[in-house]
Enzyme design. Sequence first.
Site, PDB file in Angstrom:
ATOM      1  N   ILE A  64       0.864  -1.177   0.000  1.00 18.11           N
ATOM      2  CA  ILE A  64       0.000   0.000   0.000  1.00 18.11           C
ATOM      3  C   ILE A  64       0.901   1.227   0.000  1.00 18.11           C
ATOM      4  O   ILE A  64       2.076   1.150   0.395  1.00 18.11           O
ATOM      5  CB  ILE A  64      -0.982   0.027   1.204  1.00 18.11           C
ATOM      6  CG1 ILE A  64      -0.233   0.000   2.544  1.00 18.11           C
ATOM      7  CG2 ILE A  64      -1.969  -1.105   1.125  1.00 18.11           C
ATOM      8  CD1 ILE A  64      -1.170   0.144   3.743  1.00 18.11           C
ATOM      9  N   ASP A  65       0.370   2.349  -0.453  1.00 16.62           N
ATOM     10  CA  ASP A  65       1.159   3.577  -0.561  1.00 16.62           C
ATOM     11  C   ASP A  65       1.729   3.992   0.788  1.00 16.62           C
ATOM     12  O   ASP A  65       1.143   3.725   1.845  1.00 16.62           O
ATOM     13  CB  ASP A  65       0.307   4.723  -1.106  1.00 16.62           C
ATOM     14  CG  ASP A  65      -0.151   4.482  -2.540  1.00 16.62           C
ATOM     15  OD1 ASP A  65       0.459   3.628  -3.212  1.00 16.62           O
ATOM     16  OD2 ASP A  65      -1.107   5.149  -2.967  1.00 16.62           O
ATOM     17  N   ARG A  66       2.834   4.691   0.734  1.00 17.01           N
ATOM     18  CA  ARG A  66       3.508   5.157   1.954  1.00 17.01           C
ATOM     19  C   ARG A  66       2.573   5.990   2.841  1.00 17.01           C
ATOM     20  O   ARG A  66       2.550   5.831   4.062  1.00 17.01           O
ATOM     21  CB  ARG A  66       4.744   5.976   1.569  1.00 17.01           C
ATOM     22  CG  ARG A  66       5.502   6.552   2.758  1.00 17.01           C
ATOM     23  CD  ARG A  66       6.687   7.377   2.294  1.00 17.01           C
ATOM     24  NE  ARG A  66       7.425   7.914   3.427  1.00 17.01           N
ATOM     25  CZ  ARG A  66       8.490   8.690   3.318  1.00 17.01           C
ATOM     26  NH1 ARG A  66       8.948   9.018   2.112  1.00 17.01           N
ATOM     27  NH2 ARG A  66       9.111   9.142   4.391  1.00 17.01           N
ATOM     28  N   THR A 101      -0.705   6.049   2.810  1.00 15.80           N
ATOM     29  CA  THR A 101      -1.942   5.351   3.161  1.00 15.80           C
ATOM     30  C   THR A 101      -1.702   4.526   4.418  1.00 15.80           C
ATOM     31  O   THR A 101      -0.682   3.844   4.540  1.00 15.80           O
ATOM     32  CB  THR A 101      -2.384   4.418   2.017  1.00 15.80           C
ATOM     33  OG1 THR A 101      -2.576   5.187   0.829  1.00 15.80           O
ATOM     34  CG2 THR A 101      -3.678   3.708   2.366  1.00 15.80           C
ATOM     35  N   ARG A 156      -7.022   6.766  -5.355  1.00 16.77           N
ATOM     36  CA  ARG A 156      -6.732   8.197  -5.370  1.00 16.77           C
ATOM     37  C   ARG A 156      -7.063   8.821  -6.727  1.00 16.77           C
ATOM     38  O   ARG A 156      -7.678   9.894  -6.806  1.00 16.77           O
ATOM     39  CB  ARG A 156      -5.262   8.427  -5.011  1.00 16.77           C
ATOM     40  CG  ARG A 156      -4.911   7.973  -3.604  1.00 16.77           C
ATOM     41  CD  ARG A 156      -3.419   7.803  -3.390  1.00 16.77           C
ATOM     42  NE  ARG A 156      -2.690   9.056  -3.540  1.00 16.77           N
ATOM     43  CZ  ARG A 156      -1.366   9.149  -3.443  1.00 16.77           C
ATOM     44  NH1 ARG A 156      -0.636   8.068  -3.193  1.00 16.77           N
ATOM     45  NH2 ARG A 156      -0.778  10.327  -3.596  1.00 16.77           N
TER      46      ARG A 156
END
Length: 315
Positions: free
Chosen positions: A144-146, A148, A243
């Site tokens: 998962i994104d940093r 998030t 996003r």
Amino acid sequence: MNEVKPKVQFLEITEDFAGQRIDNFLRARLKNVPKSLIYRIVRKGEVRVNKKRIKVEYKLQEGDLVRVPPVSIPEPENAAPVSTKLDKVAELEHCIIYEDDHMLILNKPSGTAVHGGSGLKFGAIEALRALRPEARFLELVHRIDRDTSGILLVAKKRSALRHLQAQFREKTVQKYYFALVMGSWKATCRRIDAPLLKNEVNSIVRVNPNGKPSDTRFKILEKFEHATLVQASPVTGRTHQIRVHCQYAGHPIAWDDRYGDARFDAYTKKSGLNRLFLHAANIRFTHPSTGEEMNINAPISPKLERSLVWLRQNG
């Protein structure tokens, strides 16, 4: 610049690593070593399995003895090893929301990358390895994104990793995110099916007819005067998918530094918010060993909760 000069290693392959390609096995153990160098040492015969030369596509078998040669890796002089004394590393111990012999589930904080790289000394997976030095196997199941926060699955056995990643590939895993978006989300907008194309130079993702198929389901959880809390469930797993789909719908997520809206950020700042409001809140999948249906929830942080309270009190 200093050089880290590891010694030659002889590693016996256990059941957990059986079936893995030798190049992938080496990449997981030779951190920061370019893939091209790994291929080179295999082709030159510096890597041996049972004292024999092998090809990069060789699949390991239980009981194999792998010779891993010393590889010099240049590192900055001020680079420090991951330490369990570091506050950020120690904090992750309290973020573990589920653990057994096969896997570990982390409620990852916002701002923590899932792995090191791009100038970062370490990420969540490196920190977990520092916290669990006795663990022979710890690998990310997904990413998962940093920025998030929320659920991150980590396998503790090779067999568990294969089983869980197969579920992701077959799209039998259900993931649900909470996102605070700008404006009033329309109740009729329950699905966004728009192809996404990633710019490999700057990693910006856009809706583009030449992109990969991307599908996200949405549900309204709560409405405020100038914002909406939505539940987003990605059917596909593209980079920045939720996003970009929110931006495409005209409702960017609060504090999204790539796809957001500065006016919305300024408004939500009054609530104390200063981070991306995207949280992986729930995941449903099949346990890789028992076959049990798992339903895991990760609570949102106090900062996000306070932001919602402010929005309720201010319309």
